[in-house]
Design a protein around this motif. Structure first.
Motif, short mmCIF file in Angstrom:
data_model
loop_
_atom_site.label_atom_id
_atom_site.label_comp_id
_atom_site.label_asym_id
_atom_site.label_seq_id
_atom_site.Cartn_x
_atom_site.Cartn_y
_atom_site.Cartn_z
N LEU A 10 1.42 3.26 -13.00
CA LEU A 10 0.69 2.69 -12.24
C LEU A 10 -0.96 2.88 -12.83
O LEU A 10 -1.48 2.82 -11.68
CB LEU A 10 1.17 4.06 -11.03
N SER A 29 1.17 -1.96 -0.31
CA SER A 29 -0.17 -0.29 0.23
C SER A 29 0.53 1.31 0.15
O SER A 29 0.30 2.13 -0.19
CB SER A 29 -1.11 0.14 1.38
N ARG A 39 1.62 4.17 -2.20
CA ARG A 39 1.82 4.18 -2.71
C ARG A 39 2.64 5.45 -2.89
O ARG A 39 2.71 5.54 -4.63
CB ARG A 39 0.29 4.97 -3.53
N MET A 97 -2.95 0.74 -9.71
CA MET A 97 -2.88 1.55 -8.17
C MET A 97 -3.93 2.47 -8.53
O MET A 97 -4.64 2.80 -7.77
CB MET A 97 -1.39 2.15 -7.90
N GLN A 98 -3.99 3.04 -9.70
CA GLN A 98 -5.02 4.24 -10.06
C GLN A 98 -6.61 3.87 -9.94
O GLN A 98 -6.99 4.51 -9.40
CB GLN A 98 -4.51 5.15 -10.45
N LYS A 107 -7.81 2.16 -6.63
CA LYS A 107 -7.76 3.95 -5.69
C LYS A 107 -9.19 4.86 -6.26
O LYS A 107 -9.41 4.83 -5.14
CB LYS A 107 -6.36 4.75 -5.93
N GLU A 150 5.21 5.66 -7.00
CA GLU A 150 5.08 7.22 -7.33
C GLU A 150 6.45 7.48 -6.96
O GLU A 150 7.11 8.13 -8.25
CB GLU A 150 4.67 8.37 -6.67
#
Length: 527
Positions: A374, A248, A250, A377-378, A381, A254
């Protein structure tokens, strides 16, 4: 002389030491003082009568050997070469211990708080709906597993010595049962003390563990990582860096993308938590009408289905099943809803919960391609944020009764739940992407055929279960475990995409520590 005996026992015999001794006397002709040791123990509930299969070693005319071979005899590494470890979860802590065993000083950086202080922030999430981005169910000493279950079962037999990991945990205070139970489990109420003991071993040997020490940048020179920069402004250098930040982190993903350190989008799974009365699951699994009795533990299940959505097969499966457990809020930032499961060591809650999740492929990320590595991940999210917005912007979670969800009805009322921040009746099809909702709809009906009684409106789904694994992989060389481009960086554990639980993460931490030593520290020591 040692002999091995396989016993088929009733639960009251298998889980009571005196009765087990009596059973051994009958089976093996062992005297009342004969030493024995349990090697394996598993519950067989395939028929109407529940049996427990116990394999034991019986020692005739000789003492029982020590339970574990592992000893906490660590060298003093105060003045040894330094290896940096980012993250104090199981991967980071076991990597640090392995460095010490090989004469290397670990310096561990943990963005969150120590395991005891962390509890206040967990209470704030449950009671006040306040999420501390650096201290929560995912971040802090011990990592995500410390306060979200402590299950030790792993299929990763080829990735290291499982027994060694379990023995290290026992040496630091875990129950002996984890060495032989088929599905070992420590429990969220016991694991914090063990984590503290692991930390003390590191510090007593001359290693360092720093809390509230958030890594915000990497010191890179000529294709090598030389150290890390902390939020405090400190720059700390070492001979190598083990990146063990969890699934987790993030901001770390990034950072890697910003610093042009190669990362990749990775498939993961996303869905919901489902909560049943534990007594109902016991009735299904143990074929019992009422209470399961004193000796049988809360029953669990594992379910898999292949759904067909628009001509494509979708894997749907249970994840992190928590018998006698609780659903907890696992968000790492305000404005998102994430749920997970946990069980105390006694597994004595009246609820059973499990993640029921759907495989998400890279082809499912349309609209997120601009985020490149990413993208997954996005995507993850965006669903967490949508769930939070629809449920009112706090940690109240969207929920729906199972049959209502499958038959596309809003639940007029919800059941009692273990989820402390509370739940709100919503149409979960508004929360979840259509392919996930349809995969779940088909699978709940299929699971009801596999487990008679499972498909019921006495169960409810709570969303979203989205942190099943990392949506990012930090690629590494197969043999050296070093990052494919950045030298001296060793991506590790769940966060880098190479583990899936406490034991597999711990084993991967050890492997990365050994790889760093072989590649960079032994040559230094031999100069």
């Amino acid at each position: 002389m040692k002999k091995i005996f396989d016993l088929k026992l009733r639960p009251e015999e298998a889980f009571d030491e005196a009765r087990l001794q009596q059973a051994l006397q009958r089976k093996a002709g062992a005297g009342p003082n004969t030493a024995f040791r349990i090697v394996k123990r598993s519950i067989d509930a395939r028929q109407s009568t529940v049996w427990v299969r116990v394999q034991t070693e019986v020692f005739f005319n000789e003492p029982r050997p020590e339970l574990i071979q592992y000893k906490k005899n660590y060298p003093n590494v105060s003045n040894a070469p330094v290896g940096l470890v980012i993250g104090a979860g199981p991967a980071g802590l076991f990597a640090a211990l392995r460095l010490i065993e090989n004469g290397v000083k670990p310096i561990v950086f943990e963005r969150g708080k120590d395991v005891r202080t962390r509890r206040r922030d967990l209470a704030a999430i449950n009671k006040d709906h306040v999420v501390n981005p650096d201290s929560n169910y995912c971040f802090g000493e011990g990592g995500a597993g410390t306060y979200s279950d402590g299950k030790l079962y792993t299929r990763s037999k080829k990735r290291g010595d499982v027994q060694r990991i379990l023995e290290i945990l026992v040496a630091h205070g875990a129950r002996e049962e984890i060495l032989y139970d088929a599905h070992p489990h420590i429990g969220t109420n016991k694991l914090p003390k063990i984590v503290e003991e692991l930390r003390e071993s590191i510090i007593n040997a001359g290693g360092e563990v720093h809390f509230n020490a958030k890594v915000i940048d990497l010191a890179i020179d000529k294709g090598e990582i030389k150290g890390v920069k902390l939020e405090s402004g400190d720059l700390v250098k070492g001979e190598g860096v083990i990146l063990a930040t969890g699934h987790s982190a993030r901001d770390i993903f990034e950072l890697l993308q910003t610093r042009q350190v190669k990362i990749e989008a990775k498939p993961f799974a996303l869905g919901v938590r489902i909560e049943h009365p534990q007594q109902l699951i016991d009735k299904i699994q143990y074929s019992c009408e009422g209470d399961r009795g004193t000796y049988l533990p809360a029953s669990s299940y594992a379910l898999v289905n292949q759904a067909m959505v628009k001509g494509q097969k979708r894997g749907v499966f249970s994840f992190c099943m928590c018998p006698g457990g609780f659903i907890v809020p696992a968000a790492t930032s305000p404005g998102e809803i994430v749920v997970n499961g946990m069980s105390p060591s006694r597994r004595d809650s009246k609820f059973a919960n499990s993640g029921i999740v759907v495989a998400v492929d890279l082809n499912d990320l349309k609209g997120f391609e601009k985020h490149v590595a990413l993208a997954a991940m996005q995507f993850q999210k965006s669903i967490e944020q949508k769930a939070c917005a629809l449920a009112g912007g706090r940690q109240t979670a969207p929920a729906q009764r199972m049959v209502d969800f499958v038959e596309n009805r809003i639940s007029s009322s919800l059941l009692e739940t273990s989820y402390q921040p509370g739940i709100l009746s919503l149409d979960m099809r508004e929360v979840l992407p259509a392919f996930i909702a349809e995969s779940l709809r088909q699978s709940f009906k299929a699971f009801g055929k596999k487990m008679k009684g499972y498909y019921t409106n006495e169960a409810q789904i709570i969303g979203v279960e989205s942190r099943t694994s990392s949506p990012v992989r930090v690629p590494r060389e197969k043999e050296t475990l070093e990052h494919v481009e950045l030298k001296r960086l060793f991506p590790c554990g769940e966060g880098a995409g190479y583990a899936g639980g406490i034991v597999s993460a711990a084993m991967d931490g050890e492997r990365c520590a050994e790889a760093m030593i072989k590649q960079y520290i032994k040559p230094l020591m031999n100069k």
